[in-house]
Design a protein around this motif. Sequence first.
Motif, short mmCIF file in Angstrom:
data_model
loop_
_atom_site.label_atom_id
_atom_site.label_comp_id
_atom_site.label_asym_id
_atom_site.label_seq_id
_atom_site.Cartn_x
_atom_site.Cartn_y
_atom_site.Cartn_z
N PHE A 52 0.86 -1.17 0.00
CA PHE A 52 0.00 0.00 0.00
C PHE A 52 0.90 1.22 0.00
CE2 PHE A 52 -2.50 -3.26 2.09
CZ PHE A 52 -3.73 -3.13 1.46
N PRO A 53 0.56 2.25 -0.80
CA PRO A 53 1.37 3.46 -0.76
C PRO A 53 1.31 4.12 0.61
CG PRO A 53 -0.35 3.61 -2.46
CD PRO A 53 -0.53 2.32 -1.73
N SER A 54 2.40 4.77 1.00
CA SER A 54 2.44 5.48 2.28
C SER A 54 1.35 6.53 2.36
CB SER A 54 3.79 6.14 2.48
OG SER A 54 4.81 5.18 2.45
N SER A 55 0.92 7.01 1.20
CA SER A 55 -0.10 8.06 1.20
C SER A 55 -1.47 7.53 1.61
CB SER A 55 -0.18 8.71 -0.18
OG SER A 55 -0.49 7.75 -1.15
N THR A 56 -1.60 6.21 1.84
CA THR A 56 -2.88 5.70 2.35
C THR A 56 -3.14 6.26 3.74
OG1 THR A 56 -1.79 3.69 3.13
CG2 THR A 56 -2.90 3.57 1.00
N LEU A 57 -2.09 6.76 4.38
CA LEU A 57 -2.26 7.44 5.66
C LEU A 57 -2.84 8.83 5.47
CD1 LEU A 57 1.17 6.50 7.29
CD2 LEU A 57 -1.04 5.49 7.78
N GLY A 58 -3.03 9.22 4.22
CA GLY A 58 -3.48 10.57 3.90
C GLY A 58 -4.82 10.94 4.48
N CYS A 59 -5.76 10.02 4.51
CA CYS A 59 -7.09 10.33 5.08
C CYS A 59 -6.97 10.69 6.56
CB CYS A 59 -8.04 9.16 4.88
SG CYS A 59 -8.48 8.91 3.16
N ALA A 60 -6.17 9.92 7.27
CA ALA A 60 -5.97 10.21 8.70
C ALA A 60 -5.26 11.55 8.87
CB ALA A 60 -5.17 9.09 9.36
N ALA A 113 3.21 7.69 -5.14
CA ALA A 113 2.79 7.86 -3.74
C ALA A 113 3.57 9.00 -3.08
CB ALA A 113 2.99 6.55 -2.97
N ASP A 114 4.87 9.08 -3.36
CA ASP A 114 5.70 10.16 -2.81
C ASP A 114 5.16 11.53 -3.25
OD1 ASP A 114 7.27 8.12 -1.88
OD2 ASP A 114 8.92 8.48 -3.27
#
Length: 195
Positions: free
Chosen positions: A9-17, A68-69
């Motif tokens: 999973f891209p690190s940006s999946t933390l984006g919603c949080a 993702a970066d």
Amino acid sequence: MIMVGGVHFPSSTLGCAKLAAFYVNSWWGTSATTSIFVAAAITDWLDGYLARKMRLGTVFGAFLDPVADKLMVAATLVLLCSRPPGIPLLRDVPWLFPVPAIAIIGREITMSAVREWAASQDTKLLQAVAVNNLGKWKTATQMTALTILVATRDSSLAGSATLATSGVALLYVSAGLAFWSLAVYMRKIWKVLSK
């Protein structure tokens, strides 16, 4: 990229949080946003390092990781443009922060398009746009500047105005490195095409 149960999973999946925490008006909102951003940056670096070290890289991972970066950086820049740190410098000169943000996002979109085009051409062009040390310095300064700027949104942090000012200065350094690296890539492409 984050690996969960063998799935990347891209690190940006933390984006919603991060988005939810960013708009919380308290010290813990800023702390949570900063922690999420730092965790995403560290896991992204660690994933790339381990993939290279253990030779576990995949074509899909090599494609998705830079996307993702760029998404993580662009989202953070947009969030910070919508609610910049409350320092006098940014209140007095409101365009000061959006200028490097637009430059960085514009460069990232341009490089993505150039890399996509190079991949459709030939191996020499693709090698011309391979990530170099200048790009790594650009990323390091971006991540450091953004971490400082996200963290200094908490005005109760000691020295937050000085830190935020240094974060803006570092963002300008990052924008300069971004355009310098773009020029280097374009020069390499020109050499390949002119042969």
